[in-house]
Design an enzyme around this catalytic site. Structure first.
Site, short mmCIF file in Angstrom:
data_model
loop_
_atom_site.label_atom_id
_atom_site.label_comp_id
_atom_site.label_asym_id
_atom_site.label_seq_id
_atom_site.Cartn_x
_atom_site.Cartn_y
_atom_site.Cartn_z
CG ASN A 44 -14.73 41.36 -18.83
OD1 ASN A 44 -15.19 42.00 -18.07
ND2 ASN A 44 -13.41 41.60 -19.15
CB SER A 69 -9.15 40.76 -30.72
OG SER A 69 -8.79 41.80 -30.11
N GLY A 81 -8.94 43.53 -27.34
CA GLY A 81 -9.80 45.34 -27.22
C GLY A 81 -9.06 45.57 -28.19
CG HIS A 140 -9.22 41.27 -17.45
ND1 HIS A 140 -8.67 42.73 -18.65
CD2 HIS A 140 -10.11 41.16 -18.32
CE1 HIS A 140 -9.37 42.90 -19.21
NE2 HIS A 140 -9.50 42.23 -19.14
CD GLU A 196 -9.47 46.23 -19.91
OE1 GLU A 196 -10.69 45.94 -18.69
OE2 GLU A 196 -9.51 45.94 -21.35
CE LYS A 250 -13.14 43.97 -21.83
NZ LYS A 250 -11.77 44.15 -21.88
CD GLU A 289 -8.01 38.10 -20.82
OE1 GLU A 289 -8.91 38.15 -22.10
OE2 GLU A 289 -8.09 39.33 -19.99
C1 PEP Z 1 -11.22 40.77 -22.44
O1 PEP Z 1 -11.00 41.64 -22.43
O2 PEP Z 1 -10.61 39.70 -21.41
C2 PEP Z 1 -10.90 40.24 -23.78
C3 PEP Z 1 -10.59 39.16 -23.84
O3 PEP Z 1 -11.23 41.43 -24.39
P1 PEP Z 1 -11.37 41.40 -26.32
O4 PEP Z 1 -12.85 39.86 -26.80
O5 PEP Z 1 -12.74 42.82 -26.66
O6 PEP Z 1 -10.28 41.66 -26.85
#
Ligand code: PEP
Length: 248
Positions: free
Chosen positions: A9, A212, A173, A95, A97, A11, A167
């Site tokens: 992703n 992460s 992040g 997601h 966000e 973003k 998630e």
């Molecule tokens: C995400 O935004 O779906 C995500 C898992 O981000 P990150 O790997 O940076 O934590």
């Protein structure tokens, strides 16, 4: 046997030049990735360019969102059939966000899931709890509520046409990863909940972990029984951090 899927992703990151470099580097390294489905989800505007570069390769393209409507007076939106037409296979919906920054509800997410599915895209349905919700012991309630929005609208069978990404919001992040055991517990809960409604769907649906994930922790997360891949944010922005996860 479920295949492993690793999806990046991107973003709101990249430029025409940096994305061309990233895709070129990914393609160069893909010969070392076997038995894993790989997808990348660029910002909307770069989807046609990325899809063209990846045509005929083993890397699929997805969107990071899609409208819940097919067409009409919805300024700024991009519809699922348009994404399909421009080369997308997957569409991330719900997601964290989108939920936390743009106020999208469980119902909005379910409608987007339905629109993606109707267009022939494979929706990647994101679910996950906030840190406060985990600390209050309501992780399973939150994830169940998020899943139920789709199940109530589309029926449990609709989950067979999609992918679920667990998630934990506190891990996105932040550099904090759920332990393999923490992640596995929620993945098993999700599969068990689906299994109670339809065993075949539960056995088939891919459940990804996101939060992460990186080259250092991917192998132990992916070794867990109910973790079928990863949704990767930060580490998907360069081939040298993304490809090792695909190889893991
Ligand atoms: C995400 O935004 O779906 C995500 C898992 O981000 P990150 O790997 O940076 O934590």
């Amino acid at each position: 046997m479920r295949k492993t899927l690793v999806a990046g992703n991107w973003k709101l990151n990249g430029s025409k030049d940096s994305i061309k470099t990233l895709v070129t580097d990914l393609l160069a390294g893909m010969s070392e990735v076997t038995d894993t489905q790989v997808a990348v989800c660029p910002p909307y505007i770069y989807i046609p360019m990325v899809a063209e570069m990846l045509e005929g390769s083993a890397v699929a393209v997805g969107s990071q969102d899609n409208a819940d409507q097919e067409s009409g007076a919805f300024t700024g939106e991009v519809a699922a059939p348009m994404l399909k037409e421009m080369g997308c296979t997957y569409a991330i919906v719900g997601h964290s966000e989108r939920r936390s920054i743009y106020g999208e509800t469980d119902a909005d997410t379910a409608n987007k899931y339905a629109a993606a599915r109707k267009a022939g895209l494979t929706p990647i349905l994101c679910v996950g709890e906030l840190l406060e919700e985990r600390e209050n012991g309501i992780t399973e309630d939150v994830v169940a509520r998020q899943l139920d929005a789709v199940i109530d609208l589309e029926g449990v069978e609709a989950l067979a046409d999609g992918v679920i990404a667990y998630e934990p919001v506190w891990a996105i992040g932040t550099g904090k990863t759920a332990s393999p055991e923490q992640a596995q517990a929620v993945h098993a809960f999700i599969r068990g909940k689906i299994s109670a409604l339809n065993e075949d769907v539960a056995a088939k649906v891919q459940i990804l972990y996101g939060g992460s994930m990186n080259a250092g922790n991917a192998a132990e997360l992916l070794a867990m029984e109910d973790i079928d891949g990863g949704l990767i944010g930060g580490a998907s922005l360069a081939a040298d951090t993304f490809l090792p996860i695909c190889k893991a």
